[in-house]
Design an enzyme around this catalytic site. Structure first.
Site, PDB file in Angstrom:
ATOM      1  N   ARG A 196     -13.537  -9.814 -36.965  1.00  0.00           N
ATOM      2  CA  ARG A 196     -14.772 -10.692 -37.035  1.00  0.00           C
ATOM      3  C   ARG A 196     -14.690 -11.031 -38.639  1.00  0.00           C
ATOM      4  NH1 ARG A 196     -18.899  -8.341 -33.070  1.00  0.00           N
ATOM      5  NH2 ARG A 196     -18.099  -9.211 -30.831  1.00  0.00           N
ATOM      6  N   LYS A 203     -16.379  -4.596 -12.791  1.00  0.00           N
ATOM      7  CA  LYS A 203     -17.415  -4.488 -11.820  1.00  0.00           C
ATOM      8  C   LYS A 203     -17.570  -6.057 -11.308  1.00  0.00           C
ATOM      9  CE  LYS A 203     -20.238  -0.659 -12.443  1.00  0.00           C
ATOM     10  NZ  LYS A 203     -21.498  -0.161 -13.417  1.00  0.00           N
ATOM     11  N   GLY A 250     -14.915  -8.180 -24.641  1.00  0.00           N
ATOM     12  CA  GLY A 250     -14.582  -7.348 -25.517  1.00  0.00           C
ATOM     13  C   GLY A 250     -13.078  -6.451 -25.201  1.00  0.00           C
ATOM     14  N   GLY A 268     -20.222 -10.695 -24.801  1.00  0.00           N
ATOM     15  CA  GLY A 268     -21.501 -11.085 -24.033  1.00  0.00           C
ATOM     16  C   GLY A 268     -21.809 -12.599 -24.354  1.00  0.00           C
TER      17      GLY A 268
HETATM   18  P1  ADP Z   1     -14.277  -7.490 -20.672  1.00  0.00           P
HETATM   19  O1  ADP Z   1     -14.958  -6.145 -21.726  1.00  0.00           O
HETATM   20  O2  ADP Z   1     -13.055  -7.889 -21.135  1.00  0.00           O
HETATM   21  O3  ADP Z   1     -15.131  -8.619 -20.144  1.00  0.00           O
HETATM   22  P2  ADP Z   1     -14.756  -5.510 -18.713  1.00  0.00           P
HETATM   23  O4  ADP Z   1     -15.664  -4.747 -19.508  1.00  0.00           O
HETATM   24  O5  ADP Z   1     -15.361  -6.275 -17.643  1.00  0.00           O
HETATM   25  O6  ADP Z   1     -13.880  -6.303 -19.564  1.00  0.00           O
HETATM   26  O7  ADP Z   1     -13.714  -4.641 -17.856  1.00  0.00           O
HETATM   27  C1  ADP Z   1     -12.880  -3.537 -18.673  1.00  0.00           C
HETATM   28  C2  ADP Z   1     -12.693  -2.436 -18.022  1.00  0.00           C
HETATM   29  O8  ADP Z   1     -12.425  -2.293 -16.651  1.00  0.00           O
HETATM   30  C3  ADP Z   1     -11.866  -1.611 -18.773  1.00  0.00           C
HETATM   31  O9  ADP Z   1     -12.377  -0.341 -19.370  1.00  0.00           O
HETATM   32  C4  ADP Z   1     -10.838  -0.899 -17.770  1.00  0.00           C
HETATM   33  O10 ADP Z   1     -10.484   0.321 -17.869  1.00  0.00           O
HETATM   34  C5  ADP Z   1     -11.472  -1.308 -16.352  1.00  0.00           C
HETATM   35  N1  ADP Z   1     -10.803  -1.474 -15.321  1.00  0.00           N
HETATM   36  C6  ADP Z   1      -9.970  -2.668 -14.909  1.00  0.00           C
HETATM   37  N2  ADP Z   1      -9.434  -2.603 -13.692  1.00  0.00           N
HETATM   38  C7  ADP Z   1      -9.669  -1.226 -13.443  1.00  0.00           C
HETATM   39  C8  ADP Z   1      -9.439  -0.263 -12.269  1.00  0.00           C
HETATM   40  N3  ADP Z   1      -8.486  -0.909 -11.301  1.00  0.00           N
HETATM   41  N4  ADP Z   1     -10.035   0.751 -12.089  1.00  0.00           N
HETATM   42  C9  ADP Z   1     -10.691   1.240 -12.757  1.00  0.00           C
HETATM   43  N5  ADP Z   1     -11.168   0.648 -14.192  1.00  0.00           N
HETATM   44  C10 ADP Z   1     -10.534  -0.518 -14.147  1.00  0.00           C
HETATM   45 MG    MG Z   2     -16.097  -4.738 -21.516  1.00  0.00          MG
END
Ligand code: ADP
Ligand code: MG
Length: 390
Positions: free
Chosen positions: A35, A196, A349, A372
């Protein structure tokens, strides 16, 4: 919204809001200075235009003034990268800071201490905003990663300036967003993963009206598979969202948006398992295992689906990538996206962390510095920190 090129900075105190919120380890050393690096072009441009730079940022979530959240490591790193001294003020408002700001000479840089040492920052307190605004003659916002926050330095402060503009990073983030999601070259393929559905449902609904193809991976996909009646064993998924998931698939089918879900997954007893992962068809997930990554057949399927895309937007890892055993799917996704000729824009992130960890950042057209704020754009929201610049 004005651009930095159109802002007169010569001999002016240029108050700049940047997002220098970098991760620190327990010894208060910076573990990722991306950053700070991404902000440099804006700072250099202001200095080259003959401005005096007064920088503001937050760091972490301190409750009150707490030296563990000082911007001291940031001042040091910024000074190294810039090759000039960067003075750190002991606070961000007050008589001493005002004096430092008014004594500043052309080409000099002053970094103010953590904005969140004052509760007025997060509350967008008008009195706090007015004290900050008095420090500058003109205002620049380059803090895209904080643009979804209705905080004093992001909203209250810019509203008090007539002469203001976006910084170069802010402009670049918005330009790529526009090219990827507002006026994309078609077909537009959106790849969504992560943990999620609930945290990204609004984004999924908004994207479902724009995308020509939607690829779903990660734990996110588990919810869609479960909704279709598949047995997910002990996998992470949200049974209560089955209705919403099916509704979304129906909407996408009516729009003729093509949807791609995993056909195989890597299963293992738990997130920390080592050497126990194996790929199975999604129809055959053993009851005592978790689906922790997409499988090789799915990587191939997703690769073929991506092949014809002209624009690709990606948010969310394909698996629990923090464990090497479940990082393959995310790695394959990087490679597949890199091997298209599409414009490729990535945000989030964890997605960013995964790509940097795998040293594949050079394979993308653009990686957003935001989590975010990027998600808020995917949700179709207008960002308060950007509206305040208009
Ligand atoms: P970002 O920060 O890129 O938006 P998220 O925070 O939504 O992504 O998701 C990242 C998290 O999702 C990671 O901690 C990863 O371990 C978890 N994750 C992805 N696929 C699975 C899975 N099949 N089972 C459990 N956790 C998962
Ligand atoms: Mg995340």
């Amino acid at each position: 919204m004005r651009q930095l090129g159109d802002l007169d900075c010569k001999g002016k105190r240029v108050l700049i809001r940047a997002d220098l919120n970098v991760p620190l380890n327990e010894n208060l050393e910076i573990t990722d200075d991306n950053r700070i690096k991404q902000f440099l072009p804006t700072l250099q441009a202001v200095l080259e235009k003959g401005g005096r730079a007064i920088l503001m940022s937050h760091l972490g979530e301190p409750s009150g003034a707490d030296s563990a959240f000082s911007l001291k490591p940031v001042a040091r790193r910024l000074s190294e990268l810039l090759g000039t001294d960067v003075a750190l003020a002991s606070d961000c408002v007050g008589a001493e800071v005002s004096k430092l700001a008014s004594d500043l000479k052309d080409g000099q840089v002053l970094l103010l201490e953590n904005l969140r040492f004052h509760s007025g920052e997060k509350k967008n307190d008008p009195e706090f905003a007015s004290q900050l605004a008095k420090l500058g003659d003109v205002f620049v916002s380059d803090a895209f990663a904080t643009a979804h926050r209705n905080h004093a330095s992001m909203v209250g402060v810019p509203k008090l300036f007539k002469e203001k503009s976006a910084g170069l990073l802010m402009q670049k983030e918005l330009d790529y967003y526009y090219k990827a999601l507002e006026k994309p070259k078609k077909p537009l393929c959106v790849v969504i993963g992560g943990s999620k559905v609930s945290s990204k449902l609004t984004a999924l609904i908004n994207l479902s009206s724009k995308a020509d193809k939607l690829i779903i991976g990660g734990a996110m996909a588990n919810t869609f598979l479960a909704a279709q009646g598949l047995q997910m064993g002990r996998s992470l998924y949200e049974p209560e969202l089955a209705g919403k998931a099916l509704e979304l698939l129906g909407t996408l089918a009516r729009r003729d948006c093509k949807v791609y879900l995993p056909v195989d997954v890597v299963v293992a007893p738990n997130l920390n398992s080592k050497g126990l992962g194996r790929a199975v068809p999604v129809q055959e997930i053993p009851a005592d295992t978790m689906a922790l990554d997409i499988g090789p057949a799915t990587s191939l399927l997703f690769k073929e689906a991506l092949h014809t895309a002209e624009t690709i937007v990606w948010n969310g890892p394909m698996g629990a990538y923090e464990n090497e055993d479940f990082a393959r799917g995310t790695h394959d996704m990087c490679e597949s996206i890199a091997n298209t000729h599409a414009l490729t824009v990535v945000g989030g992130g964890d997605t960013d962390a995964a790509i940097h960890h795998m040293q594949l950042a050079h394979k993308f057209s653009f990686i957003s510095t935001a989590g975010g704020a990027f998600l808020a754009l995917l949700e179709g929201n207008s960002l308060p920190g950007i509206k305040a610049l208009e």
